[in-house]
Structures are given as C-alpha cells and as structure tokens.
Design an enzyme around this catalytic site. Structure first.
Site, PDB file in Angstrom:
ATOM      1  N   ASP A  84       0.479  -0.969   0.320  1.00 20.44           N
ATOM      2  CA  ASP A  84      -0.232  -0.142   0.776  1.00 20.44           C
ATOM      3  C   ASP A  84       0.571   0.966  -0.062  1.00 20.44           C
ATOM      4  O   ASP A  84       0.487   1.953   0.683  1.00 20.44           O
ATOM      5  CB  ASP A  84      -0.903   0.625   1.684  1.00 20.44           C
ATOM      6  CG  ASP A  84      -1.218  -1.271   0.985  1.00 20.44           C
ATOM      7  OD1 ASP A  84      -2.325  -1.976   0.566  1.00 20.44           O
ATOM      8  OD2 ASP A  84      -1.814  -2.283   3.192  1.00 20.44           O
ATOM      9  N   SER A 110     -13.465  -0.080   1.474  1.00 18.41           N
ATOM     10  CA  SER A 110     -13.178  -1.156   2.346  1.00 18.41           C
ATOM     11  C   SER A 110     -13.825  -1.847   1.909  1.00 18.41           C
ATOM     12  O   SER A 110     -14.385  -1.977   3.984  1.00 18.41           O
ATOM     13  CB  SER A 110     -12.335  -1.119   2.387  1.00 18.41           C
ATOM     14  OG  SER A 110     -12.061  -3.051   2.906  1.00 18.41           O
ATOM     15  N   GLU A 145     -11.528  -1.308  -2.908  1.00 15.85           N
ATOM     16  CA  GLU A 145     -11.230  -0.992  -1.565  1.00 15.85           C
ATOM     17  C   GLU A 145      -9.817   0.254  -2.738  1.00 15.85           C
ATOM     18  O   GLU A 145      -9.369  -0.257  -3.285  1.00 15.85           O
ATOM     19  CB  GLU A 145     -11.259  -1.564  -1.224  1.00 15.85           C
ATOM     20  CG  GLU A 145      -9.751  -2.826  -1.052  1.00 15.85           C
ATOM     21  CD  GLU A 145      -9.524  -3.642  -0.529  1.00 15.85           C
ATOM     22  OE1 GLU A 145     -10.020  -3.571   1.162  1.00 15.85           O
ATOM     23  OE2 GLU A 145      -8.393  -4.543  -0.094  1.00 15.85           O
TER      24      GLU A 145
END
Length: 321
Positions: A41, A171, A208
C-alpha cells in the site's frame, strides 16, 4: 493489509467480470528498482528538499527514501512508537494504507487503524515540516466508523478541489466513500455528508484502496478490486472511472457507473507481477506516476514496490507506460 477475512477476499475473484480497456499482454512491467523493494500500500511523494519518500503498511508506517525513484533505502518508520489511541482499534498498534500530501507549508500523513474483519476503524492524521520519518506529530482521529455503519473508515486518500478538501476512503462494506475535511484541521467537517463513489453489485463488494486525482477538467477515481494480501494467490487489480464533479457520479469509458460495478481495467496480474493494487498517484516534474504493490511470483509472493509512468490519452483516460 486490509480488514477482511481471507476466505471472503479470495471468494471475490469469482464475482462478475467488469469491463476492460486492456489485454493482459498490454500491461507494462514496473520500472526496475534496486535496494529495499518490499512495500505494501505505498504512497510516494517528491520532497521539497529533494529526493523522494515512500510510506507503506508495515511497522509503524514503514518508510523508504530514494534520490532518483530507482534505488530505495530502508528509512525505518514514520513514528518511533504507536500513538496510544491506536490501541483502541487493534492490539498491536498496527496502521495501514497511508496517504502522503503537501499542503499549507506542511506534509500531511493520513493512515488507517483497524483490525482484520471489522469496520470498527479510524483514520488518523499527522503533520511534519519535512515529510521525513521521525519528524511526524500525530493529531489523532480524522474520521471513524463503527460496526453499525455501512462503510469502513480505512484506506484514506486526500485531494484539494475548488478550494475544498476531500477524503476518499473505504473497503468492502459497500465500497468507496468520500467525506469533506476542514482544511485548517485536516479532520472531517462536523455532520459532513458521506458520499458514495463506487461499489460492486454483490457482497463482499470487493473494492477498496481509492486514490483520487484531477486531470484537466475531470476527476479520476482509481481503486483496487478483488482480493489482496494472499501472496501469489492475490487477485488484486486496478480500475478507474472519472467524473466532472469531485463527489461523482463516476463512470468508466463505456458510461457504466462505478456505483453499478463499472470501472476500466488499468492494471492486472501479468508474468511475475501478481495482484497489483494498493495504488496511489503522485506528480514529479510534470509527470504523473502510479505507485502500487505487487506480489512477486518469482520471490515467494513477496510484496514489492511497483512504479509506472501515468500518461493520458487524447480523450482523457489514463494509460500506463
């Protein structure tokens, strides 16, 4: 890592096929990089002082630095220790999915704190004069969600638009949402409407990790679809839609709304590069870049940093090189 049960995440791969703008053979490989490549991420930014910093899930928000976007060094963590309030949301003080930006003479780092499988979650914010690890001052919660809510306060991404400040997040739990922030404090405006930007037609909705950018007169919503966090079994892929209004509605190139399962496919698994997602977009010397993680099928599914230049077609759709 995302708060979702792994079995549910893997089941998302069986959901209906969405419209695609590319064949697998068209996906470009990420830019070759050296040094510390392990991230999850990622959010990347060119620093005012020179060089680049990347923050990511792992540690107390893991940090990497680079002078040239090619060689990356491990730079420890954004924080030396977790702020005490993080433990309200998980036992380990483990934050996820940071978002880095520069505004009003300061660097702003948004991040999520939650536990696997719950939407008892919070998004927090910290500021720094330099953007470098070890210089962050935490300011607490920006926005929260509870198990009674139909959304999940994780995966923040912040954008200024027409003099206002907006945060996309979300998400599963019905997908991607948006809320307006106070530009002075960086926290959600009291009573602000929670806008709905994207979802899937069937549970668990499997979208998400939003990232929102402006190009020309349009806003572009990038998001990660299907299942992350399963190494070589991950089915993450990146899709995109656009709107002339920051709050939507967002549609793909066929006109299908992202609230009805639309989304043009920008990047998916190919070769050793499995499950690309957890993306963010940043600009450097007039060039847009897509940063993301992928799971390296030739290295036991280790999550690594992917970087590709983001170009734009004549009709205003993003494409990767």
């Amino acid at each position: 890592m995302k708060p979702l049960r792994l079995a549910t995440a893997l089941a998302a791969a069986a959901l209906a096929v969405l419209p695609s703008t590319a064949r697998a053979a068209d996906y470009p490989d990420p830019r070759p990089i050296t040094g510390q490549q392990i991230v999850h991420d990622p959010t990347v930014l060119a620093l005012k002082s020179g060089g680049y910093v990347a923050y990511s899930t792992g540690g107390v928000i893991g940090a990497r630095t680079s002078e040239d976007l090619r060689h990356w060094d491990d730079a420890g963590n954004a924080f030396t220790r977790p702020p005490s309030w993080w433990y309200e949301y998980n036992d380990t003080g483990d934050p996820w999915a940071p978002d880095l930006s520069f505004r009003d003479g300061r660097y702003w780092l948004y991040y999520a704190v939650s536990s696997w499988g719950t939407n008892h979650s919070a998004i927090g914010v910290a500021t720094s004069p330099t953007g470098l690890p070890g210089t962050w001052t935490d300011h607490g919660k920006v926005f929260t969600s509870e198990t009674t809510d139909g959304f999940n306060a994780i995966d923040p991404a912040v954008l200024q638009a027409d003099g206002r400040l907006w945060m996309t997040f979300g998400s599963y739990w019905t997908g991607i949402r948006m809320v307006e922030l106070d530009p002075k404090t960086g926290t959600a405006l009291p009573g602000a409407e929670v806008h709905h930007l994207a979802t899937r037609p069937d549970a668990p909705y499997a979208v998400e990790g939003p990232s929102l950018v402006r190009h020309g007169r349009s806003y572009y919503l990038f998001a990660s679809y299907d299942a992350c966090c399963a190494g070589v079994n991950s089915t993450y892929k990146i899709r995109v839609g656009r709107s002339t209004s920051v709050t939507g509605p967002y549609t793909d190139s066929t006109g299908k709304p992202l609230l009805e399962g639309g989304g043009d496919l920008l990047l998916a698994s190919h070769g050793r590069y499995t499950g690309p997602g957890g993306e963010s977009v940043f600009r450097d010397h007039g060039t847009d870049w897509l940063a993301y993680h992928y799971y390296d099928a030739e290295d036991n599914g280790t999550p690594k940093l992917g970087l590709n230049k983001l170009s734009w077609t004549r009709d205003g759709w993003p494409t990767l090189t």
